[in-house]
Design a protein around this motif. Structure first.
Motif, PDB file in Angstrom:
ATOM      1  N   MET A   1       0.845  -1.195   0.000  1.00  0.00           N
ATOM      2  CA  MET A   1       0.000   0.000   0.000  1.00  0.00           C
ATOM      3  C   MET A   1       0.879   1.243   0.000  1.00  0.00           C
ATOM      4  N   LYS A   2       0.478   2.238  -0.815  1.00  0.00           N
ATOM      5  CA  LYS A   2       1.215   3.491  -0.890  1.00  0.00           C
ATOM      6  C   LYS A   2       0.305   4.632  -0.426  1.00  0.00           C
ATOM      7  N   LEU A   3       0.801   5.434   0.534  1.00  0.00           N
ATOM      8  CA  LEU A   3       0.064   6.587   1.058  1.00  0.00           C
ATOM      9  C   LEU A   3       0.786   7.862   0.663  1.00  0.00           C
ATOM     10  N   LEU A   4       0.073   8.762   0.006  1.00  0.00           N
ATOM     11  CA  LEU A   4       0.597  10.077  -0.327  1.00  0.00           C
ATOM     12  C   LEU A   4       0.301  10.999   0.853  1.00  0.00           C
ATOM     13  N   ILE A   5       1.338  11.587   1.443  1.00  0.00           N
ATOM     14  CA  ILE A   5       1.227  12.333   2.698  1.00  0.00           C
ATOM     15  C   ILE A   5       1.484  13.818   2.444  1.00  0.00           C
ATOM     16  N   LEU A   6       0.494  14.643   2.824  1.00  0.00           N
ATOM     17  CA  LEU A   6       0.538  16.081   2.551  1.00  0.00           C
ATOM     18  C   LEU A   6       0.167  16.875   3.804  1.00  0.00           C
ATOM     19  N   SER A   7       0.571  18.134   3.821  1.00  0.00           N
ATOM     20  CA  SER A   7       0.149  19.045   4.876  1.00  0.00           C
ATOM     21  C   SER A   7       0.397  20.472   4.409  1.00  0.00           C
ATOM     22  N   ASP A   8      -0.248  21.421   5.066  1.00  0.00           N
ATOM     23  CA  ASP A   8       0.022  22.839   4.885  1.00  0.00           C
ATOM     24  C   ASP A   8      -0.017  23.262   3.408  1.00  0.00           C
ATOM     25  N   GLY A   9      -1.190  23.050   2.810  1.00  0.00           N
ATOM     26  CA  GLY A   9      -1.371  23.458   1.425  1.00  0.00           C
ATOM     27  C   GLY A   9      -1.528  24.949   1.262  1.00  0.00           C
ATOM     28  N   HIS A  10      -2.104  25.611   2.272  1.00  0.00           N
ATOM     29  CA  HIS A  10      -2.239  27.069   2.308  1.00  0.00           C
ATOM     30  C   HIS A  10      -2.779  27.646   1.005  1.00  0.00           C
ATOM     31  N   GLY A  11      -3.795  26.987   0.468  1.00  0.00           N
ATOM     32  CA  GLY A  11      -4.483  27.523  -0.693  1.00  0.00           C
ATOM     33  C   GLY A  11      -3.788  27.312  -2.024  1.00  0.00           C
ATOM     34  N   ASN A  12      -2.656  26.633  -2.050  1.00  0.00           N
ATOM     35  CA  ASN A  12      -1.878  26.465  -3.282  1.00  0.00           C
ATOM     36  C   ASN A  12      -2.435  25.313  -4.115  1.00  0.00           C
ATOM     37  N   THR A  13      -3.446  25.598  -4.913  1.00  0.00           N
ATOM     38  CA  THR A  13      -4.075  24.555  -5.729  1.00  0.00           C
ATOM     39  C   THR A  13      -3.159  24.094  -6.855  1.00  0.00           C
ATOM     40  N   LYS A  14      -2.214  24.949  -7.298  1.00  0.00           N
ATOM     41  CA  LYS A  14      -1.284  24.532  -8.344  1.00  0.00           C
ATOM     42  C   LYS A  14      -0.389  23.395  -7.876  1.00  0.00           C
ATOM     43  N   ALA A  15      -0.040  23.407  -6.585  1.00  0.00           N
ATOM     44  CA  ALA A  15       0.758  22.322  -6.035  1.00  0.00           C
ATOM     45  C   ALA A  15      -0.023  21.010  -6.078  1.00  0.00           C
ATOM     46  N   GLY A 197       6.390  18.395   5.372  1.00  0.00           N
ATOM     47  CA  GLY A 197       6.719  19.734   4.934  1.00  0.00           C
ATOM     48  C   GLY A 197       5.510  20.395   4.305  1.00  0.00           C
ATOM     49  N   ALA A 198       5.621  21.660   4.017  1.00  0.00           N
ATOM     50  CA  ALA A 198       4.492  22.410   3.486  1.00  0.00           C
ATOM     51  C   ALA A 198       4.310  22.135   1.996  1.00  0.00           C
ATOM     52  N   LEU A 199       3.147  21.624   1.639  1.00  0.00           N
ATOM     53  CA  LEU A 199       2.844  21.427   0.228  1.00  0.00           C
ATOM     54  C   LEU A 199       2.877  22.755  -0.518  1.00  0.00           C
ATOM     55  N   ALA A 200       2.514  23.843   0.149  1.00  0.00           N
ATOM     56  CA  ALA A 200       2.552  25.168  -0.473  1.00  0.00           C
ATOM     57  C   ALA A 200       3.945  25.510  -0.977  1.00  0.00           C
ATOM     58  N   GLU A 201       4.971  24.874  -0.382  1.00  0.00           N
ATOM     59  CA  GLU A 201       6.359  25.093  -0.794  1.00  0.00           C
ATOM     60  C   GLU A 201       6.875  23.948  -1.662  1.00  0.00           C
ATOM     61  N   GLY A 202       5.970  23.012  -2.000  1.00  0.00           N
ATOM     62  CA  GLY A 202       6.332  21.919  -2.900  1.00  0.00           C
ATOM     63  C   GLY A 202       6.750  20.629  -2.239  1.00  0.00           C
ATOM     64  N   PHE A 203       6.581  20.505  -0.924  1.00  0.00           N
ATOM     65  CA  PHE A 203       7.052  19.323  -0.218  1.00  0.00           C
ATOM     66  C   PHE A 203       5.924  18.321   0.051  1.00  0.00           C
ATOM     67  N   TYR A 204       6.285  17.037   0.037  1.00  0.00           N
ATOM     68  CA  TYR A 204       5.340  15.974   0.360  1.00  0.00           C
ATOM     69  C   TYR A 204       6.119  14.713   0.725  1.00  0.00           C
ATOM     70  N   ALA A 205       5.419  13.688   1.159  1.00  0.00           N
ATOM     71  CA  ALA A 205       6.046  12.416   1.520  1.00  0.00           C
ATOM     72  C   ALA A 205       5.200  11.264   1.003  1.00  0.00           C
ATOM     73  N   VAL A 206       5.827  10.095   0.911  1.00  0.00           N
ATOM     74  CA  VAL A 206       5.136   8.875   0.497  1.00  0.00           C
ATOM     75  C   VAL A 206       5.537   7.763   1.459  1.00  0.00           C
ATOM     76  N   ALA A 207       4.546   7.089   2.037  1.00  0.00           N
ATOM     77  CA  ALA A 207       4.795   5.956   2.924  1.00  0.00           C
ATOM     78  C   ALA A 207       4.396   4.664   2.227  1.00  0.00           C
ATOM     79  N   GLU A 208       5.240   3.658   2.346  1.00  0.00           N
ATOM     80  CA  GLU A 208       4.967   2.328   1.807  1.00  0.00           C
ATOM     81  C   GLU A 208       4.617   1.414   2.973  1.00  0.00           C
ATOM     82  N   ILE A 209       3.450   0.769   2.905  1.00  0.00           N
ATOM     83  CA  ILE A 209       2.971  -0.086   3.982  1.00  0.00           C
ATOM     84  C   ILE A 209       2.708  -1.490   3.443  1.00  0.00           C
ATOM     85  N   SER A 210       3.153  -2.489   4.186  1.00  0.00           N
ATOM     86  CA  SER A 210       2.870  -3.877   3.848  1.00  0.00           C
ATOM     87  C   SER A 210       2.043  -4.500   4.965  1.00  0.00           C
ATOM     88  N   PHE A 211       1.439  -5.636   4.677  1.00  0.00           N
ATOM     89  CA  PHE A 211       0.638  -6.348   5.668  1.00  0.00           C
ATOM     90  C   PHE A 211       1.125  -7.785   5.784  1.00  0.00           C
TER      91      PHE A 211
END
Length: 230
Positions: A1-15, A197-211
């Motif tokens: 399983m892959k989770l796309l992790i975001l925070s602090d978009g601050h209105g930046n829809t282009k991101a 990190g702040a998505l408004a500044e272009g940052f994000y993370a991805v977590a890989e989960i197994s079961f």
């Protein structure tokens, strides 16, 4: 399983638009709050609409820049896990929204008791610790005394109550944001922590989960950045 992790978009829809390929490859999207830009609460709704279109499975909490009643908008789009439990593909998700009372300049600053009260539903609904092994928690405010709550001055401004909740319950993963300069990963016991990190500044993370036998395990957390247009 892959989770796309975001925070602090601050209105930046282009991101968000730039993240479309990553979202298409993910099983779910986690957003740890601050839909709106600082001092511009009206930017929260357009960002929410874009986030809801990004993926069929989005789980989110509000941030300190989002007005308290914004949770109603989130619930209308069926993506809020604030003060509630949601279930997805073997995971249980819960969340706490808003930030600690600090500057008094943002609309959703809360006491530590208020922040942790959002998570009471976890202990009330899952009394056996073994059931928390697949728990994913979203908290806009990070836990105290970690790599995720240090300001530029070096002060740790996280929540002591959220930290105690993590120590007691040991969830699988805790996602937070709020402190832009503390992008990174950490651990409390078995619990993996990430501030993408702040998505408004272009940052994000991805977590890989197994079961394995129904138990979730984190295989890795990658920290990434976008090339955003000026």
């Amino acid at each position: 399983m892959k989770l796309l992790i975001l925070s602090d978009g601050h209105g930046n829809t282009k991101a968000l638009e730039a993240l479309a390929p990553e979202a298409a490859a993910a099983d779910a999207v986690l957003f740890a709050g601050d839909f709106a830009a600082f001092g511009k609460p009206e930017t929260g709704k357009p960002f929410l609409e874009h986030l809801a279109k990004l993926h069929d499975h989005v789980f989110a909490v509000a941030g300190n820049c989002d007005v308290p009643e914004f949770t109603e908008e989130m619930e209308n789009y069926d993506l809020s896990v604030q003060k509630s439990l949601s279930y997805f593909a073997g995971l249980t998700l819960a969340g706490s929204g808003g930030g600690s009372r600090f500057t008094g300049t943002t609309p959703n600053e809360r006491t530590d008791e208020e922040l942790t009260s959002d998570l009471a539903i976890v202990t009330q609904s899952t009394p056996e610790a073994a059931q928390w092994q697949n728990l994913v928690v979203l908290t806009h405010n990070p836990p105290k005394d970690t790599n995720l709550d240090r300001t530029d001055s070096g002060a740790h401004v996280g929540s002591a109550g959220i930290r105690k909740f993590i120590e007691d319950c040991q969830p699988l993963l805790v996602v937070s944001g709020h402190i832009h300069e503390s992008r990174g990963v950490d651990k409390i016991g078995r619990t993996r922590l990430v501030n993408p990190g702040a998505l408004a500044e272009g940052f994000y993370a991805v977590a890989e989960i197994s079961f394995s036998g129904g138990t979730a395990n984190i295989e890795g957390i990658g920290m990434h950045s976008l090339s955003l247009p000026d």
